[in-house]
Design a protein around this motif. Structure first.
Motif, PDB file in Angstrom:
ATOM      1  N   UNK A  64       0.833  -1.200   0.000  1.00 21.61           N
ATOM      2  CA  UNK A  64       0.000   0.000   0.000  1.00 21.61           C
ATOM      3  C   UNK A  64       0.869   1.253   0.000  1.00 21.61           C
ATOM      4  N   UNK A  65       1.934   1.251   0.804  1.00 24.85           N
ATOM      5  CA  UNK A  65       2.845   2.394   0.829  1.00 24.85           C
ATOM      6  C   UNK A  65       4.194   1.962   1.380  1.00 24.85           C
ATOM      7  N   UNK A  66       5.192   2.755   1.082  1.00 22.18           N
ATOM      8  CA  UNK A  66       6.542   2.455   1.536  1.00 22.18           C
ATOM      9  C   UNK A  66       7.306   1.624   0.526  1.00 22.18           C
ATOM     10  N   UNK A  75      15.803 -15.337  -2.119  1.00 19.15           N
ATOM     11  CA  UNK A  75      16.076 -14.331  -3.147  1.00 19.15           C
ATOM     12  C   UNK A  75      15.313 -13.056  -2.795  1.00 19.15           C
ATOM     13  N   UNK A  76      16.007 -11.918  -2.787  1.00 23.53           N
ATOM     14  CA  UNK A  76      15.391 -10.630  -2.471  1.00 23.53           C
ATOM     15  C   UNK A  76      14.805  -9.984  -3.718  1.00 23.53           C
ATOM     16  N   UNK A  77      13.591  -9.457  -3.560  1.00 23.90           N
ATOM     17  CA  UNK A  77      12.882  -8.768  -4.646  1.00 23.90           C
ATOM     18  C   UNK A  77      12.439  -7.412  -4.121  1.00 23.90           C
ATOM     19  N   UNK A  78      12.763  -6.345  -4.837  1.00 22.24           N
ATOM     20  CA  UNK A  78      12.355  -5.003  -4.430  1.00 22.24           C
ATOM     21  C   UNK A  78      10.841  -4.860  -4.564  1.00 22.24           C
ATOM     22  N   UNK A  79      10.214  -4.246  -3.562  1.00 10.83           N
ATOM     23  CA  UNK A  79       8.780  -3.969  -3.593  1.00 10.83           C
ATOM     24  C   UNK A  79       8.556  -2.520  -3.185  1.00 10.83           C
ATOM     25  N   UNK A  80       7.482  -1.941  -3.683  1.00 11.95           N
ATOM     26  CA  UNK A  80       7.111  -0.562  -3.361  1.00 11.95           C
ATOM     27  C   UNK A  80       5.614  -0.422  -3.561  1.00 11.95           C
ATOM     28  N   UNK A  81       5.097   0.737  -3.252  1.00 12.72           N
ATOM     29  CA  UNK A  81       3.670   1.003  -3.400  1.00 12.72           C
ATOM     30  C   UNK A  81       3.158   0.486  -4.741  1.00 12.72           C
ATOM     31  N   UNK A  82       2.100  -0.323  -4.703  1.00 13.49           N
ATOM     32  CA  UNK A  82       1.502  -0.865  -5.908  1.00 13.49           C
ATOM     33  C   UNK A  82       1.988  -2.258  -6.286  1.00 13.49           C
ATOM     34  N   UNK A  83       3.044  -2.750  -5.668  1.00 18.41           N
ATOM     35  CA  UNK A  83       3.537  -4.097  -5.962  1.00 18.41           C
ATOM     36  C   UNK A  83       2.560  -5.130  -5.407  1.00 18.41           C
ATOM     37  N   UNK A  93       9.035 -16.998   2.923  1.00 23.42           N
ATOM     38  CA  UNK A  93       8.909 -15.584   2.571  1.00 23.42           C
ATOM     39  C   UNK A  93       8.941 -14.689   3.789  1.00 23.42           C
ATOM     40  N   UNK A  94       9.350 -13.450   3.572  1.00 18.32           N
ATOM     41  CA  UNK A  94       9.245 -12.388   4.573  1.00 18.32           C
ATOM     42  C   UNK A  94       9.386 -11.052   3.858  1.00 18.32           C
ATOM     43  N   UNK A  95       9.009 -10.008   4.536  1.00 19.48           N
ATOM     44  CA  UNK A  95       9.139  -8.649   4.018  1.00 19.48           C
ATOM     45  C   UNK A  95      10.008  -7.841   4.968  1.00 19.48           C
ATOM     46  N   UNK A  96      10.856  -6.980   4.417  1.00 15.97           N
ATOM     47  CA  UNK A  96      11.679  -6.083   5.225  1.00 15.97           C
ATOM     48  C   UNK A  96      11.519  -4.665   4.706  1.00 15.97           C
ATOM     49  N   UNK A  97      11.329  -3.745   5.620  1.00 13.66           N
ATOM     50  CA  UNK A  97      11.227  -2.337   5.276  1.00 13.66           C
ATOM     51  C   UNK A  97      12.639  -1.790   5.105  1.00 13.66           C
ATOM     52  N   UNK A  98      12.966  -1.329   3.906  1.00 16.44           N
ATOM     53  CA  UNK A  98      14.280  -0.750   3.628  1.00 16.44           C
ATOM     54  C   UNK A  98      14.209   0.762   3.463  1.00 16.44           C
ATOM     55  N   UNK A  99      13.008   1.331   3.639  1.00 19.42           N
ATOM     56  CA  UNK A  99      12.831   2.764   3.461  1.00 19.42           C
ATOM     57  C   UNK A  99      12.831   3.508   4.790  1.00 19.42           C
ATOM     58  N   UNK A 100      12.528   4.780   4.710  1.00 17.25           N
ATOM     59  CA  UNK A 100      12.528   5.632   5.886  1.00 17.25           C
ATOM     60  C   UNK A 100      11.163   5.856   6.508  1.00 17.25           C
ATOM     61  N   UNK A 101      10.102   5.370   5.848  1.00 13.12           N
ATOM     62  CA  UNK A 101       8.756   5.497   6.413  1.00 13.12           C
ATOM     63  C   UNK A 101       8.145   4.103   6.508  1.00 13.12           C
ATOM     64  N   UNK A 102       7.026   3.938   7.202  1.00 12.80           N
ATOM     65  CA  UNK A 102       6.447   2.605   7.351  1.00 12.80           C
ATOM     66  C   UNK A 102       6.139   1.933   6.009  1.00 12.80           C
ATOM     67  N   UNK A 103       6.378   0.638   5.949  1.00 17.86           N
ATOM     68  CA  UNK A 103       5.991  -0.201   4.811  1.00 17.86           C
ATOM     69  C   UNK A 103       4.653  -0.819   5.195  1.00 17.86           C
ATOM     70  N   UNK A 104       3.598  -0.389   4.533  1.00 21.94           N
ATOM     71  CA  UNK A 104       2.248  -0.856   4.847  1.00 21.94           C
ATOM     72  C   UNK A 104       1.797  -1.785   3.733  1.00 21.94           C
TER      73      UNK A 104
END
Length: 128
Positions: A64-66, A75-83, A93-104
């Motif tokens: 949704x955001x982040x 294997x790491x795959x980049x994700x961002x808003x809209x993925x 599987x797992x998700x990691x926030x690599x940005x500066x704001x919340x990954x929602x």
């Protein structure tokens, strides 16, 4: 997540503004879903979800955001808003926030290969 309204035929809830989501919120107990689990999660900067697999359920992740990285089978795959990502039950599987704001993100979980009908094949017009 707070229930807004429910009858025998529907239930409606709100998580509020996505930028205010904290942690993980499950919809099943609030909405009484019977064929899927839906959760809304916010990972803070640097935070990571558990690396996990399922026995029966595939998962669909909607960012949704982040921004972050989704690790699938090492294997790491980049994700961002809209993925949008589907993961089979047995794939770790797992998700990691690599940005500066919340990954929602929203995660929809349902039994793999259980979909018998969908949209056009399952729907029909109704009268108001």
């Amino acid at each position: 997540m707070k229930l807004i309204e429910a009858t025998a035929d529907f239930s409606m809830a709100s998580v509020g503004a996505f930028e205010k989501v904290k942690g993980k919120d499950f919809a099943k107990d609030v909405l009484n879903t019977t064929s899927m689990e839906v959760s809304i999660t916010a990972l803070e900067a640097g935070e990571q979800s558990l690396y996990h697999v399922h026995r029966h359920n595939e998962e669909l992740y909607v960012v949704i955001s982040g921004e972050g990285v989704m690790r699938i089978e090492g294997v790491d795959h980049a994700v961002a808003e809209g993925t949008v990502v589907r993961v089979a039950p047995k794939a770790a599987r797992c998700l990691k926030n690599t940005g500066g704001k919340p990954l929602v993100f929203m995660c929809v979980q349902a039994r793999e290969n259980s979909l018998e009908g969908y949209t056009l094949g399952d729907g029909s017009l109704a009268k108001d």
